[in-house]
Design a protein around this motif. Structure first.
Motif, PDB file in Angstrom:
ATOM      1  N   LEU A   1       0.832  -1.208   0.000  1.00  0.00           N
ATOM      2  CA  LEU A   1       0.000   0.000   0.000  1.00  0.00           C
ATOM      3  C   LEU A   1       0.863   1.254   0.000  1.00  0.00           C
ATOM      4  N   VAL A   2       1.889   1.276   0.843  1.00  0.00           N
ATOM      5  CA  VAL A   2       2.786   2.442   0.905  1.00  0.00           C
ATOM      6  C   VAL A   2       3.442   2.676  -0.449  1.00  0.00           C
ATOM      7  N   ALA A   3       3.913   1.605  -1.086  1.00  0.00           N
ATOM      8  CA  ALA A   3       4.563   1.744  -2.392  1.00  0.00           C
ATOM      9  C   ALA A   3       3.601   2.310  -3.427  1.00  0.00           C
ATOM     10  N   VAL A   4       2.354   1.847  -3.396  1.00  0.00           N
ATOM     11  CA  VAL A   4       1.357   2.319  -4.359  1.00  0.00           C
ATOM     12  C   VAL A   4       1.063   3.800  -4.126  1.00  0.00           C
ATOM     13  N   VAL A   5       0.907   4.204  -2.864  1.00  0.00           N
ATOM     14  CA  VAL A   5       0.601   5.605  -2.566  1.00  0.00           C
ATOM     15  C   VAL A   5       1.745   6.519  -3.007  1.00  0.00           C
ATOM     16  N   TYR A   6       2.979   6.145  -2.678  1.00  0.00           N
ATOM     17  CA  TYR A   6       4.126   6.952  -3.094  1.00  0.00           C
ATOM     18  C   TYR A   6       4.247   6.981  -4.616  1.00  0.00           C
ATOM     19  N   LEU A   7       3.981   5.843  -5.254  1.00  0.00           N
ATOM     20  CA  LEU A   7       4.058   5.781  -6.722  1.00  0.00           C
ATOM     21  C   LEU A   7       3.038   6.709  -7.358  1.00  0.00           C
ATOM     22  N   VAL A   8       1.821   6.709  -6.833  1.00  0.00           N
ATOM     23  CA  VAL A   8       0.773   7.571  -7.394  1.00  0.00           C
ATOM     24  C   VAL A   8       1.132   9.039  -7.211  1.00  0.00           C
ATOM     25  N   LEU A   9       1.574   9.406  -6.001  1.00  0.00           N
ATOM     26  CA  LEU A   9       1.897  10.803  -5.731  1.00  0.00           C
ATOM     27  C   LEU A   9       3.086  11.287  -6.567  1.00  0.00           C
ATOM     28  N   CYS A  10       4.134  10.485  -6.638  1.00  0.00           N
ATOM     29  CA  CYS A  10       5.327  10.889  -7.394  1.00  0.00           C
ATOM     30  C   CYS A  10       5.054  10.903  -8.898  1.00  0.00           C
ATOM     31  N   THR A  11       4.257   9.954  -9.365  1.00  0.00           N
ATOM     32  CA  THR A  11       3.902   9.938 -10.784  1.00  0.00           C
ATOM     33  C   THR A  11       3.072  11.152 -11.153  1.00  0.00           C
ATOM     34  N   ALA A  12       2.134  11.520 -10.268  1.00  0.00           N
ATOM     35  CA  ALA A  12       1.316  12.712 -10.523  1.00  0.00           C
ATOM     36  C   ALA A  12       2.198  13.957 -10.580  1.00  0.00           C
ATOM     37  N   GLY A  13       3.171  14.039  -9.665  1.00  0.00           N
ATOM     38  CA  GLY A  13       4.091  15.175  -9.698  1.00  0.00           C
ATOM     39  C   GLY A  13       4.936  15.197 -10.948  1.00  0.00           C
ATOM     40  N   ALA A  14       5.432  14.030 -11.365  1.00  0.00           N
ATOM     41  CA  ALA A  14       6.240  13.957 -12.584  1.00  0.00           C
ATOM     42  C   ALA A  14       5.414  14.324 -13.815  1.00  0.00           C
ATOM     43  N   TRP A  15       4.160  13.869 -13.833  1.00  0.00           N
ATOM     44  CA  TRP A  15       3.283  14.221 -14.959  1.00  0.00           C
ATOM     45  C   TRP A  15       3.055  15.724 -15.004  1.00  0.00           C
ATOM     46  N   TRP A  16       2.887  16.353 -13.837  1.00  0.00           N
ATOM     47  CA  TRP A  16       2.683  17.799 -13.765  1.00  0.00           C
ATOM     48  C   TRP A  16       3.899  18.534 -14.304  1.00  0.00           C
ATOM     49  N   VAL A  17       5.089  18.060 -13.949  1.00  0.00           N
ATOM     50  CA  VAL A  17       6.321  18.673 -14.451  1.00  0.00           C
ATOM     51  C   VAL A  17       6.380  18.575 -15.971  1.00  0.00           C
ATOM     52  N   THR A  18       6.072  17.395 -16.504  1.00  0.00           N
ATOM     53  CA  THR A  18       6.094  17.207 -17.963  1.00  0.00           C
ATOM     54  C   THR A  18       5.091  18.129 -18.644  1.00  0.00           C
ATOM     55  N   TRP A  19       3.900  18.247 -18.073  1.00  0.00           N
ATOM     56  CA  TRP A  19       2.866  19.113 -18.655  1.00  0.00           C
ATOM     57  C   TRP A  19       3.317  20.566 -18.669  1.00  0.00           C
ATOM     58  N   LEU A  20       3.934  21.014 -17.572  1.00  0.00           N
ATOM     59  CA  LEU A  20       4.414  22.390 -17.502  1.00  0.00           C
ATOM     60  C   LEU A  20       5.518  22.654 -18.525  1.00  0.00           C
ATOM     61  N   GLN A  21       6.426  21.682 -18.674  1.00  0.00           N
ATOM     62  CA  GLN A  21       7.511  21.844 -19.631  1.00  0.00           C
ATOM     63  C   GLN A  21       6.982  21.900 -21.066  1.00  0.00           C
ATOM     64  N   ARG A  22       6.003  21.065 -21.378  1.00  0.00           N
ATOM     65  CA  ARG A  22       5.409  21.092 -22.714  1.00  0.00           C
ATOM     66  C   ARG A  22       4.681  22.403 -22.969  1.00  0.00           C
TER      67      ARG A  22
END
Length: 229
Positions: free
Chosen positions: A201-222
């Motif tokens: 569960l901890v791994a899934v929660v961290y994965l979701v949060l970090c992936t969402a942040g990484a996606w946000w960074v990619t969107w901003l850069q684009r």
């Protein structure tokens, strides 16, 4: 020999896990806000202050970027009470784990944010400052109203990346027995004999949060690339 998963154990443990997640969120938000504020002051000082003062700030930044964060946490937790007792003369004075963690994160993260913000200020064309001053603005007014807004737009992806790293670093507070999300999960897992389930569960929660942040960074850069085109 197979392992019998008991996912219902997560539901029973969720109230305690939620408290740990709230502590993690508090540490991230508070350290990010204070770290960016202090980092901005450090960056401005390093760029515009006289050389001796800038050298002191540079030493601060290099120190906290060079030592492991876990060591900073231990320093603050164990050494700060000793210093405060010596200053105040109160032999019973102590620093709780929450305050120790916050101070350690702010000190360390402000050094990283300082370098990001310094680079962001450097990305703004030098002529912007002269143009603002030619319109009658004082240097600090030009910095506040012209330079910093453009700099923060340029460095938002980097700030988000550093905040993602901060999110993962909060798990280090286990060394001072502070119940963040990972710490709460470890205690629940050991108590109920369901370590595998809670760590998944901890791994899934961290994965979701970090992936969402990484996606946000990619969107901003684009978005930035598209607006510059």
């Amino acid at each position: 020999m197979g392992y019998d998963f008991d996912w219902a154990a997560l539901q029973r443990a969720w109230p305690y896990l939620l408290q740990g997640l709230q502590m993690t969120a508090f540490l991230v938000i508070a350290a990010m806000a204070a770290g960016i504020g202090l980092g901005t002051l450090l960056a401005i000082t390093r760029i515009f202050a006289p050389r001796p003062v800038a050298a002191l700030v540079s030493g601060y930044v290099n120190l906290f970027r060079s030592i492991p964060l876990i060591l900073t946490i231990l320093w603050i937790y164990f050494l700060m009470p000793m210093v405060l007792r010596a200053v105040t003369g109160d032999p019973n004075l102590s620093v709780g784990p929450i305050y120790a963690a916050l101070v350690a994160f702010v000190l360390a993260e402000s050094a990283y944010y300082c370098e990001i913000i310094r680079a962001g200020i450097g990305s703004v064309r030098a002529g912007q400052m002269q143009a603002a001053q030619s319109l009658g603005m004082a240097p600090w007014q030009a910095l506040r109203h012209v330079i910093l807004p453009q700099a923060f737009r340029n460095m938002t992806p980097s700030l988000i990346n550093q905040t993602i790293a901060l999110l993962k670093d909060t798990s280090l507070v286990y060394v001072i027995s502070l119940n963040d999300f990972l710490g709460a999960a470890s205690k629940v897992g050991q108590r109920d004999g369901r370590v595998v389930e809670v760590y998944i569960l901890v791994a899934v929660v961290y994965l979701v949060l970090c992936t969402a942040g990484a996606w946000w960074v990619t969107w901003l850069q684009r978005r930035k690339t598209a607006s510059a085109a």
